[in-house]
Design an enzyme around this catalytic site. Structure first.
Site, mmCIF file in Angstrom:
data_model
loop_
_atom_site.group_PDB
_atom_site.id
_atom_site.type_symbol
_atom_site.label_atom_id
_atom_site.label_comp_id
_atom_site.label_asym_id
_atom_site.label_seq_id
_atom_site.Cartn_x
_atom_site.Cartn_y
_atom_site.Cartn_z
ATOM 1 N N LYS A 325 15.961 -7.438 1.161
ATOM 2 C CA LYS A 325 16.109 -6.284 0.698
ATOM 3 C C LYS A 325 16.769 -5.807 -0.359
ATOM 4 O O LYS A 325 17.323 -7.203 -1.056
ATOM 5 C CB LYS A 325 18.041 -5.743 1.836
ATOM 6 C CG LYS A 325 18.462 -4.970 2.124
ATOM 7 C CD LYS A 325 19.448 -4.702 2.793
ATOM 8 C CE LYS A 325 20.155 -3.358 3.340
ATOM 9 N NZ LYS A 325 21.234 -3.912 4.270
ATOM 10 N N SER A 399 20.852 -0.196 7.100
ATOM 11 C CA SER A 399 20.756 -0.078 6.564
ATOM 12 C C SER A 399 19.621 -0.664 5.914
ATOM 13 O O SER A 399 18.786 -0.561 4.841
ATOM 14 C CB SER A 399 22.143 -0.035 5.100
ATOM 15 O OG SER A 399 22.515 -2.122 5.293
ATOM 16 N N SER A 423 23.557 -3.189 9.849
ATOM 17 C CA SER A 423 22.411 -3.333 9.192
ATOM 18 C C SER A 423 21.570 -3.818 9.318
ATOM 19 O O SER A 423 20.035 -3.913 9.061
ATOM 20 C CB SER A 423 22.681 -2.871 7.589
ATOM 21 O OG SER A 423 24.315 -1.981 7.537
#
Length: 718
Positions: A325, A399, A423
């Site tokens: 990420k 996310s 997330s």
């Protein structure tokens, strides 16, 4: 029965036959160190006869080779003290030397001997003999005492690998070997000592000790001879193909690792993978913020192949492609957090990333995310909107959106994400993959742009539970630079290796009124998941849902949301609002408008402590406690159009069953639980395709091993 289908083996043993499940069995080699086996070491200085212990080296090597070939987990121990002797009790240090009439013990632990300081970590004599050196991926436990379990992480590491049975070898039989077996027995493991692969300085003591271990119908363990075990293990030993295999597209860690050991080149995988990545990128957007070039990855693959020419000694993640990420630092690559004003290029990588690379991992790129890691939809990034791996009209979740899509559509084997309010779990659901959120602090979060620093947690997105569990094992560890790190040694619950208890567990679920938020198809499939869990040994128990519900509301209805701004400089929002995603601005403005006070913040901290204590009772180590709580990962699956029309409410709705986990310091893993027709969700008979459903298992702080094993059983039943 074919080799690949053998699950358990049985060998002749005393007091009766020993049966062990291959997937849950480890070999434990005790203290085969120079200090105990070679001239000039601690054992000889004590007056030990080296001949029998040296004779145990060759049989132990045969056993070690056979267990490696059969794919068993391998553990080694080394007895020794810290160089400053701070972990050495006085009884161990001086009692023998101080014995009246002693003429042998002129040196004690820590004194200088021919092989270095005796039984001291880092010294030549402390290490294992050359014939029994560990391979990459095998666990080495440094223990300060005679047993393997006191003041070490071995219990945690065995449980983390799902181990219930242990085959034991090593020296000396009457001391560390026997002590470790007795310790393991107290903790619930089924052990079997191998007579030829253990020895002591007194031959008579060896056989007396083995007799005691299996005395009284196996009071402490089984004892077996080496050859029957070698014969049994040979039936499941892996064989090397005559020709180098072609890559079949399998990106699971187990599948790739097996192919690499058979001779597959990581260069072949890298070149083939980039064809898939390029083809996907031509039709779909939003997965990557930074994609490494094919040439860079191929060169790294070539370097790996050159570094590890011995295919029998590859690190666990050798040639395994992964993504991170883009809130995780990788030295030399920009960290954007999907927010251009925050972008910078770090000179030091996050510790978790460094561990992955050290184990042979191959970085493919940095994945897209909801800006500031704020959101559960995947629709809040200036770098594009990825969609579900199953359907282009439905959200990817956030996310960790790009991370989950990259795994879900087969662009990499696993991804490193983060999880503050769900997330790593919600996007895993929407892409049909596993999203594991360990207990906060078990994996270092240093080098990660914070969302809510006190609640942030690393997340592992993987294709299956075993892959997620392996990445966890390789990356966990106490980091003194992480202010929220958990100590490396914690209280561990016993395991159940045999009998009805080995398959039985207790679980709770939300009450009917809490599940009413789910759409009809999600409620139907959750009910089916409950039935599945019961069919594999789970007993449904009523639980107190109130603290989960209250903690979830505390996250965004209370003052904790203010922490999203606490990590930014004063005035940053006003100076940069024109560069932010509109929904991000709206959220931050709402936080500022609250004008939260210190009094409110302290009340929320006190409430958090209360709810955490109440939830500890739910997972109590007692007859009243449950092992896991199972929840729907989310109540429904929105389309991208629905989220863009109402971004804040639709986002908040998705976190109903995820928000509480980090507030309460729990561990959780989102697991696929089937698919359903799109039309069942949309109500439109013309809608084609399927969408994934999934559940999340939640358990108490540091109960990750128990959590993952139940999730693995559930996954295997699907």
């Amino acid at each position: 029965m074919g080799k690949g289908k053998i699950d358990t083996l049985t060998i002749d043993a005393k007091p009766y036959a020993y049966t062990f499940p291959l997937k849950h069995t480890a070999l434990l080699v005790i203290d085969m160190q120079r200090d105990f086996l070679l001239p000039g070491g601690f054992g000889q200085i004590q007056g030990g006869n080296l001949e029998p212990v040296q004779e145990s080296i060759a049989p132990t090597r045969k056993l070690l080779d056979a267990c490696r070939s059969a794919g068993l987990a391998i553990f080694h121990t080394r007895e020794g003290q810290k160089p400053d002797m701070s972990d050495c009790p006085s009884s161990k240090l001086v009692r023998q030397a101080a014995s009246p009439g002693n003429k042998q013990h002129k040196l004690v632990i820590g004194d200088k001997g021919p092989l270095g300081r005796l039984l001291t970590r880092g010294e030549y004599g402390h290490d294992l003999v050359d014939e029994l050196k560990p391979l990459p991926g095998e666990v080495v436990i440094d223990k300060p005492g005679k047993g393997s379990f006191w003041n070490t992480t071995i219990m945690h590491k065995l449980k983390a690998r799902g181990i219930t049975h242990i085959i034991v070898a090593g020296v000396t039989t009457e001391c560390c070997f026997a002590t470790s077996i007795r310790e393991a027995n107290d903790r619930g493991f089924e052990c079997c000592g191998i007579s030829e692969a253990t020895a002591g300085y007194n031959v008579e003591f060896k056989y007396q000790t083995l007799d005691v271990l299996y005395w009284s119908q196996g009071l402490f363990s089984f004892v077996a001879s080496l050859q029957p075990l070698l014969d049994a293990l040979s039936t499941v030993a892996s064989s090397t193909p005559e020709t180098t295999p072609e890559w079949d597209g399998d990106l699971s860690i187990a599948g790739l690792s097996k192919a690499y050991k058979a001779g597959l080149s990581p260069v072949t995988v890298a070149e083939g993978l980039y064809k898939i990545i390029e083809a996907y990128g031509q039709e779909h957007e939003g997965v990557w913020i930074h994609l490494e070039s094919k040439d860079v990855v191929v060169e790294k693959a070539k370097a790996l192949a050159a570094k590890y020419p011995d295919k029998s000694a590859l690190p666990p993640l050798y040639g395994i492609p992964f993504s991170v990420k883009d809130s995780v630092d990788v030295a030399g690559l920009p960290t954007t957090t999907a927010c251009p004003p925050l972008a910078f290029t770090p000179t030091v990588s996050a510790p978790m990333y460094e561990k992955l690379i050290a184990e042979g991992g191959l970085l493919i790129g940095k994945a897209n995310l909801d800006q500031f890691a704020t959101g559960l939809t995947g629709c809040r990034s200036p770098y594009g909107q990825p969609h579900s791996a199953f359907h282009k009209e439905y959200i990817s979740g956030g996310s960790s959106s790009g991370s989950s899509v990259s795994v879900g559509v087969g662009l990499c084997s696993f991804s490193v994400g983060t999880d503050t309010a769900g997330s790593g779990r919600v996007p895993a659901l929407f892409n049909g993959v596993v999203g594991y959120k360990p207990t906060r602090g078990l994996i270092s979060a240093v080098g990660v742009t914070p969302a809510c620093l006190s609640l942030d947690c690393m997340a592992i997105i993987a294709k299956n539970i075993d892959d997620a569990r392996l990445v966890w094992q390789l990356t966990e560890g106490y980091d003194e630079n992480d202010r929220y790190a958990k100590p490396s040694i914690g209280f561990e619950r016993h395991i159940n290796a045999i009998g009805p208890q080995a398959k039985a567990f207790k679980f709770g679920i939300p009450p009917p009124e809490a599940l009413e938020i789910c759409t009809p198809v999600y409620r139907r499939m959750f009910d089916e998941a409950v039935q599945r869990l019961q069919s594999i040994g789970g007993t449904l128990v009523s639980i107190d849902w109130a603290p989960f519900d209250k903690a979830g509301k505390l996250l965004y209805d209370g003052t904790f949301v203010s922490e999203r701004l606490a990590g930014l400089p004063d005035g940053w929002l006003e100076q940069n609002r024109q560069h932010l995603h509109p929904v991000t601005v709206q959220l931050f403005d709402a936080v500022v408008a609250r004008n939260s006070t210190a009094i409110q913040a302290y009340r929320d901290l006190q409430a958090k402590a209360l709810y955490t204590r109440q939830v500890e009772k739910v997972f109590a180590y007692a007859a009243s406690g449950v092992d896991v709580v199972m929840v729907p990962t989310a109540p429904t699956h929105w389309t991208i159009e629905q989220v863009n029309a109402d971004p804040i409410k639709k986002n908040s709705f998705l976190g109903e069953f995820t928000h509480f986990a980090n507030v309460l310091d729990l561990c959780a893993v989102a697991t696929p639980a089937g698919t359903y027709p799109v039309k069942e969700l949309s109500g439109n008979e013309k809608d084609d395709g399927t969408l994934p459903f999934g559940v999340t298992f939640v358990s108490g702080s540091r109960m990750d091993a128990e959590l993952l094993e139940i999730a693995r059983k559930f996954e295997g039943f699907a």
